[in-house]
Motif scaffolding. Structure first.
Motif, PDB file in Angstrom:
ATOM      1  N   THR A 285       0.850  -1.175   0.000  1.00  0.00           N
ATOM      2  CA  THR A 285       0.000   0.000   0.000  1.00  0.00           C
ATOM      3  C   THR A 285       0.890   1.230   0.000  1.00  0.00           C
ATOM      4  N   TYR A 286       0.642   2.144  -0.957  1.00  0.00           N
ATOM      5  CA  TYR A 286       1.444   3.363  -1.044  1.00  0.00           C
ATOM      6  C   TYR A 286       0.746   4.484  -0.308  1.00  0.00           C
ATOM      7  N   VAL A 287       1.512   5.223   0.441  1.00  0.00           N
ATOM      8  CA  VAL A 287       0.940   6.279   1.279  1.00  0.00           C
ATOM      9  C   VAL A 287       1.841   7.505   1.272  1.00  0.00           C
ATOM     10  N   THR A 288       1.317   8.619   1.806  1.00  0.00           N
ATOM     11  CA  THR A 288       2.154   9.810   2.001  1.00  0.00           C
ATOM     12  C   THR A 288       2.931   9.649   3.308  1.00  0.00           C
ATOM     13  N   TYR A 289       3.936  10.538   3.493  1.00  0.00           N
ATOM     14  CA  TYR A 289       4.769  10.437   4.696  1.00  0.00           C
ATOM     15  C   TYR A 289       3.949  10.737   5.963  1.00  0.00           C
ATOM     16  N   ASP A 290       2.949  11.586   5.837  1.00  0.00           N
ATOM     17  CA  ASP A 290       2.089  11.851   7.000  1.00  0.00           C
ATOM     18  C   ASP A 290       1.360  10.589   7.445  1.00  0.00           C
ATOM     19  N   VAL A 291       0.982   9.767   6.500  1.00  0.00           N
ATOM     20  CA  VAL A 291       0.319   8.500   6.844  1.00  0.00           C
ATOM     21  C   VAL A 291       1.313   7.565   7.540  1.00  0.00           C
ATOM     22  N   ILE A 292       2.542   7.505   7.018  1.00  0.00           N
ATOM     23  CA  ILE A 292       3.592   6.702   7.669  1.00  0.00           C
ATOM     24  C   ILE A 292       3.727   7.132   9.132  1.00  0.00           C
ATOM     25  N   LYS A 293       3.761   8.442   9.338  1.00  0.00           N
ATOM     26  CA  LYS A 293       3.940   8.958  10.707  1.00  0.00           C
ATOM     27  C   LYS A 293       2.847   8.481  11.646  1.00  0.00           C
ATOM     28  N   LYS A 294       1.645   8.299  11.079  1.00  0.00           N
ATOM     29  CA  LYS A 294       0.533   7.848  11.913  1.00  0.00           C
ATOM     30  C   LYS A 294       0.736   6.402  12.394  1.00  0.00           C
ATOM     31  N   LEU A 295       1.615   5.666  11.723  1.00  0.00           N
ATOM     32  CA  LEU A 295       1.857   4.264  12.080  1.00  0.00           C
ATOM     33  C   LEU A 295       3.096   4.094  12.966  1.00  0.00           C
TER      34      LEU A 295
END
Lengths: 242, 242
Positions: free
Chosen positions: A65-75
């Motif tokens: 799943t490809y995401v933005t860096y803000d989404v990564i930060k949420k994980l």
């Protein structure tokens, strides 16, 4: 290529809950961060899915799943996480091996991670965590283990029961004790043994210490009352492995 | 008895700045938290002042300031600090002793604190921190050292210069190297030696490794690439001390 940028995306919201133990237990999943750990999870056949930034380049044979860096930060609980995370199935456990480390209520995740790393280095095959030991899948444990949690059998159980079971099966049980213990360098370990190490503040509980067959100590300058538990465990494992 | 409750009190504001390295360097002071460390600082003649809650019971022969718990919190980076803090003069340094540990850019304060603790345990008399090593007076270093920073001589210097000086004075300089190193258990250390240990990610810089006389390694399972630097340092110091 779809790129998830919404922090309200349902999948992301669900995965972000895995930062809490409750949801890791409920879903039987956990998160790892960074390419090294994602690859280790893949090699161990527990990688369910990769979540990564659109510009990250890694090709593994699992859903991605490809995401933005803000989404990564949420994980992640770190301020500047790496751009790739893995969603993993919790590790399967095996039978208890011949060289066992038993941890009685280790609380600090960094200590547990360090101990896992040293256990692999010094050929322990099974680690038993007491029920009150910090969660194996805590992100700080995983980080401090440097991926070594994928290379060793780790169980969680009532350690009094486990010790009694091991004693019935001819394991030697080693505890630590400064007074009346034996210098670790003089010990020739049995072919089957379990070393018990205790909580950062309280040490091993008396009830458990009383079950041990032999007590070891690390010779040291009396100016220093005790070592960090990760260090003490590692020195004893190093010595038993020689 | 005056009890300071204002977070704007001038003295408290100034002391709270000691949580930052810049002000510790400017004022030549640092903070310790908890009775154990306050007493160790007192025993080492570096305790300038005690700051404690009005209901705390400890009598030392130094100026004491009574404050509310909110004021204590302003002097600590922990969420639930202990009710007593000490303001200390930075430690005086001594001449370099015969058993030396040199740290090349250790970054993690927990690692540095653990290494200080193990150094006292295994009879190192002087630790040299490279100029880029984390600050000795960082609160996490002090906590992880369990007060052992008061029991050992710690300098900060250009370590290339220090190593050259030690070599000129007949110290053996030990580095670590997996390939071509000697098993630590086979080393009989010289009467004067310095062990060099390196940064968590990068290890010891080549420039410094090249100055070493002998290279050591810790035998371990090849599944594990490396140990935590605090653990590795502690195991080598344990072994050299035997």
């Amino acid at each position: 290529m779809e790129i998830i940028s919404s922090l309200d995306n349902k999948k992301i919201k669900n995965y972000s809950k895995l930062l809490q133990k409750k949801y890791r237990d409920l879903d039987n999943l956990f998160i790892v961060e960074g390419e090294h750990l994602v690859k280790e999870a893949y090699a161990s056949n527990v990688l369910k899915e990769v979540i990564m930034c659109e510009d990250y380049n890694l090709n593994l044979n699992v859903p991605t799943t490809y995401v933005t860096y803000d989404v990564i930060k949420k994980l992640s609980n770190t301020l500047n996480p790496q751009k790739i995370m893995g969603i993993c199935y919790k590790l399967k456990t095996k039978e208890i091996g011949d060289k066992v480390l038993i941890l009685d209520d280790i609380q600090d995740p960094g200590n547990l991670g360090t101990i896992i790393r040293s256990s692999v280095a010094f050929n322990i095959d099974t680690i038993i965590l007491s029920n009150n030991t910090v969660d194996l899948y805590n992100d700080k444990v995983i980080r401090a283990s440097e991926g070594m949690l994928f290379k060793i059998n780790i169980l969680r159980d009532d350690i009094v029961n486990v010790i009694n079971h091991l004693k019935a099966n001819n394991y030697s049980i080693y505890g630590t004790k400064v007074d009346g213990g034996k210098d670790i360098s003089t010990i020739k370990p049995s072919s089957k043994y379990a070393l018990v190490m205790g909580n950062e503040g309280a040490g091993v509980k008396d009830e458990i210490l009383n079950l041990c067959d032999e007590y070891l100590y690390i010779p040291m300058n009396s100016e220093c009352e005790s070592l960090n538990v990760g260090v003490a465990t590692s020195i004893i494992l190093y010595s038993l492995n020689k």
